[in-house]
Scaffold this active site. Structure first.
Site, PDB file in Angstrom:
ATOM      1  CG  ASP A   1      -1.864  -0.792   1.262  1.00 22.07           C
ATOM      2  OD1 ASP A   1      -1.971  -1.771   0.608  1.00 22.07           O
ATOM      3  OD2 ASP A   1      -1.945  -1.668   2.602  1.00 22.07           O
TER       4      ASP A   1
ATOM      5  CD  GLU B   1      -8.255  -3.620  -0.855  1.00 25.16           C
ATOM      6  OE1 GLU B   1      -9.675  -3.538  -0.106  1.00 25.16           O
ATOM      7  OE2 GLU B   1      -7.890  -3.709  -1.390  1.00 25.16           O
TER       8      GLU B   1
END
Length: 324
Positions: free
Chosen positions: A36, A206
């Site tokens: 991420d 997401e």
């Protein structure tokens, strides 16, 4: 022996002979399991703020990395942890970094809450320098509830050209955009009185990210399951940060000759240029542990119509690009 080595080094310097430096970053760009990644540029350096990729109970801190040239990276350990954020117990995820008014604000999600009855959500750390240490800015989550079905995770802070800061966030296949107050202590209502506007495009799962190029708003997100090989990045283009965003297609995905699970990314644009890089995580070939993810960088290019060309994921990474 030490004196001889120093003498030889001085001779090399005197004759202009430099130690050989790597020509490309290589992928992954840093050692260890990290996911991420949020890329940024501060103080004439590139920065990466990733999630520490481990079981949820071990995700209680965050490291970051800095580089003057995209190739040589320095680790800054534990820039924030759950000792500084008392309400964060686990799953500190997906940092987003913003510089404002001489401070650095590090947005993060914690605790992977599954309902409005649990403690956790999206919080903010604040520090005087990019490498921290960060302390809890609010002493509580900025956002700890579900709205429009969006789990409060995977926040990205978008600075629009009119000066307004927005937080774009959401898991569970829903994405919201909210107006941040100028001091980041809460949200401002839109003209219609609402606080949370849903901008979920087709295929969204997401990991939202937004940037402006040539007056257009590019909205990007991750699709597929984060633990599987089909994790990927898609995008849309609109005339405003509110869309509507019609999915154009995928630009980042697995290459069975290189890696699987390529997703949850950010973008870096070299100031004053149209040079762009994608910072993302992927899973090395043969790895079956969902948390075995590594952070990588590759080049991004656009076609004549402004569409993003599919990214080729590489082992080589990117060439040196010095900001100094």
């Amino acid at each position: 022996m030490v004196r001889v080595s120093v003498f030889i080094w001085l001779l090399l310097v005197a004759f202009g002979v430099k130690a050989q430096q790597p020509e490309t970053s290589g992928n992954p760009v840093v050692e260890g399991w990290y996911a991420d990644p949020e890329g940024a540029i501060f103080e004439s350096k590139y920065w990466i703020f990733p999630t520490y990729s481990a079981p949820y109970g071990e995700q209680t801190f965050m490291d970051c990395f800095s580089s003057p040239d995209l190739v040589n990276w320095t680790k800054h350990a534990h820039v924030i942890d759950n000792k500084a954020v008392k309400w964060a117990r686990k799953a500190m995820w997906a940092p987003a970094i913003v510089q404002k008014d001489g401070k650095y604000f590090l947005f993060f999600a914690a605790n992977d809450i599954q309902s409005d009855q649990e403690e956790g959500g999206i919080g903010i750390g604040v520090a005087d320098q990019p490498e921290g240490p960060y302390k809890d800015y609010l002493g509580k989550p900025l956002l700890d509830k579900f709205h429009n079905g969006a789990q409060p995770i995977d926040q990205f802070v978008f600075h629009d050209k009119d000066g307004q800061y927005y937080m774009i966030y959401g898991g569970w296949q829903h994405c919201n955009i909210v107006r941040l107050k100028d001091d980041f202590t809460g949200f401002e209502a839109y003209a219609d009185g609402s606080l949370f506007k849903e901008i979920t495009p087709e295929g969204y799962v997401e990991g939202p990210f937004m940037f402006i190029r040539n007056g257009k708003y590019y909205f990007m997100w991750s699709e597929g399951g984060w633990g599987g090989p089909d994790y990927s990045v898609a995008y849309a283009i609109a005339d405003s940060p509110f869309g509507p965003f019609k999915r154009i297609g995928k630009i980042l995905k697995q290459d069975l000759q290189v890696a699987t699970g390529a997703g949850h990314h950010s973008m870096i644009n070299v100031p004053g240029t149209d040079d762009w890089y994608i910072v993302y995580h992927r899973r090395p070939l043969g790895e079956t542990d969902a948390n075995h993810r590594v952070t990588c960088i590759d080049k991004v290019e656009f076609d004549a119509d402004g569409l993003i060309k599919p990214v080729k994921i590489t082992f080589e990474g990117v060439s040196t690009r010095d900001l100094r």
